[in-house]
Design a protein around this motif. Structure first.
Motif, PDB file in Angstrom:
ATOM      1  N   UNK A  74     -63.329  12.273 -70.677  1.00 56.32           N
ATOM      2  CA  UNK A  74     -61.995  11.982 -70.130  1.00 56.32           C
ATOM      3  C   UNK A  74     -62.004  11.987 -68.603  1.00 56.32           C
ATOM      4  N   UNK A  75     -62.805  12.885 -68.036  1.00 58.35           N
ATOM      5  CA  UNK A  75     -62.820  13.021 -66.572  1.00 58.35           C
ATOM      6  C   UNK A  75     -63.951  12.228 -65.922  1.00 58.35           C
ATOM      7  N   UNK A  76     -64.460  11.193 -66.626  1.00 61.87           N
ATOM      8  CA  UNK A  76     -65.571  10.381 -66.114  1.00 61.87           C
ATOM      9  C   UNK A  76     -65.033   8.985 -65.775  1.00 61.87           C
ATOM     10  N   UNK A  77     -64.416   8.808 -64.610  1.00 58.01           N
ATOM     11  CA  UNK A  77     -63.750   7.535 -64.295  1.00 58.01           C
ATOM     12  C   UNK A  77     -64.698   6.346 -64.198  1.00 58.01           C
ATOM     13  N   UNK A  78     -65.977   6.595 -63.916  1.00 60.76           N
ATOM     14  CA  UNK A  78     -66.921   5.481 -63.775  1.00 60.76           C
ATOM     15  C   UNK A  78     -67.017   4.661 -65.056  1.00 60.76           C
ATOM     16  N   UNK A  95     -60.065   8.354 -69.444  1.00 65.29           N
ATOM     17  CA  UNK A  95     -59.181   8.480 -70.613  1.00 65.29           C
ATOM     18  C   UNK A  95     -58.896   7.135 -71.270  1.00 65.29           C
ATOM     19  N   UNK A  96     -59.006   6.042 -70.484  1.00 66.72           N
ATOM     20  CA  UNK A  96     -58.683   4.705 -71.011  1.00 66.72           C
ATOM     21  C   UNK A  96     -59.814   4.104 -71.842  1.00 66.72           C
ATOM     22  N   UNK A  98     -63.944   5.021 -76.669  1.00 61.61           N
ATOM     23  CA  UNK A  98     -62.995   5.878 -75.944  1.00 61.61           C
ATOM     24  C   UNK A  98     -63.268   7.341 -76.285  1.00 61.61           C
ATOM     25  N   UNK A  99     -62.681   8.268 -75.527  1.00 62.77           N
ATOM     26  CA  UNK A  99     -62.890   9.695 -75.829  1.00 62.77           C
ATOM     27  C   UNK A  99     -62.438  10.094 -77.229  1.00 62.77           C
TER      28      UNK A  99
END
Length: 326
Positions: free
Chosen positions: A144-148, A152-153, A248-249
């Motif tokens: 979830x906290x891995x924007x690369x 979350x999307x 997704x997560x």
């Protein structure tokens, strides 16, 4: 030929026939349903090695399912954008080939499962359940906290990954790939179940003191089984990401771990085709009851309650009777 063998052949034939009937009816949606059954069955076959044969009630196998999915998504996105994943000690720009992705998904799953198993297997019972859940939730929140890679999307796969000589964009072709992988996993489960390693694993589930008394260390047997189980579940995750062209997560969530356990309980714990029967039932309920009410899980819960109270061998056990040993 035993009654259970006949049921297994029937289940395999029905699952294989479903997409061909759907093709004849020009209803590609049902091919997707059959593919979903095959992939979920594959993930449950992996868990069945740890849970069914080893008695390890892992509530964190969604971690490996999600890892497989993320490996497929990350490899595909780098291959599509032609951006290197890393450039040292050599440059690697991902891959959109399924065999490469499957190998990577299984390898990463084993690498993650080994330390998790080494720590978790020092506990037992409810503590083992909770510690595997804790590790899975850690990986879930990391995703979830891995924007690369979408955070979350989630991460989209633009085009389905390829397989040599096969048009994977064709739903029937992709189903046959998933069905073939499931068949190999079932063969592997059967080989393990009937091997000396499988006998040690099942003996450790019944009485680990007696297993240790004959010179076999239960911890090592269970750790290897846990790693094999994770590899197969990770492979299923890679196929699931390709099916949806999205990861997704949610693939890493504890609900996913619960679903995999439900599949095994519905079909029959430690039964060869228990995961297949469970996955077919689950997807059927999801489709049939989900079209009637959004709260279809309530009815699934009632069915699960009935299975636990009156048919502990699952669907296979209910029809075929108790499993034969030896």
């Amino acid at each position: 030929m035993s009654r259970e063998t006949l049921i297994n052949i029937l289940l395999a034939a029905v699952l294989l026939a479903l997409p061909f009937i759907a093709t004849a009816m020009e209803e590609p949606f049902y091919i997707t349903l059959a593919t979903r059954m095959a992939i979920l069955a594959l993930a449950a076959v992996g868990l069945n090695i740890a849970l069914g044969l080893g008695g390890l009630i892992s509530f964190g196998h969604a971690a490996f399912f999600g890892i497989g999915g993320y490996v497929a998504g990350i490899f595909a996105s780098h291959a599509f954008n032609m951006e290197p994943m890393f450039s040292s000690p050599f440059e690697f720009s991902g891959s959109d080939q399924m065999p490469v992705i499957w190998l990577a998904a299984m390898l990463v799953s084993v690498l993650v499962a080994s330390p998790i198993g080494a720590i978790s297997l020092r506990t037992s019972g409810v503590y083992f359940i909770m510690i595997t859940l804790a590790f899975a939730q850690m990986i879930y929140y990391f995703a979830i906290s891995w924007p690369a890679y979408g955070g979350e999307d989630g991460l989209s796969i633009i085009t389905r990954n390829g397989f040599p000589g096969v048009n994977t964009a064709n739903p029937l072709s992709f189903f046959l790939i998933c069905y073939g992988v499931l068949a190999v996993a079932l063969l592997m489960f059967w080989l393990i179940q009937n091997s000396r390693f499988g006998a040690a694993l099942q003996a450790g589930r019944q009485n680990e003191q007696r297993l240790a008394a004959v010179g076999i260390v239960p911890f090592r047997v269970r750790l290897v089984a846990f790693a094999i189980s994770a590899a197969i579940t990770g492979l299923a995750g890679a196929l699931f990401a390709d099916l949806n062209r999205f990861v997704s997560p949610s693939m890493l969530s504890w609900q996913m771990s619960g679903e995999l356990i439900v599949l095994i309980i519905l079909g029959g714990t430690a039964r060869l085709f228990g995961p297949v029967a469970g996955a077919m039932l689950f997807v059927l309920f999801e489709f049939a009851l989900g079209g009637v009410t959004e709260r279809w899980q309530f009815f699934l819960g009632l069915i699960l309650l009935g299975v636990v109270l009156f048919a502990r061998g699952g669907l296979i056990g209910l029809v075929a009777g108790k499993a034969r040993h030896g």
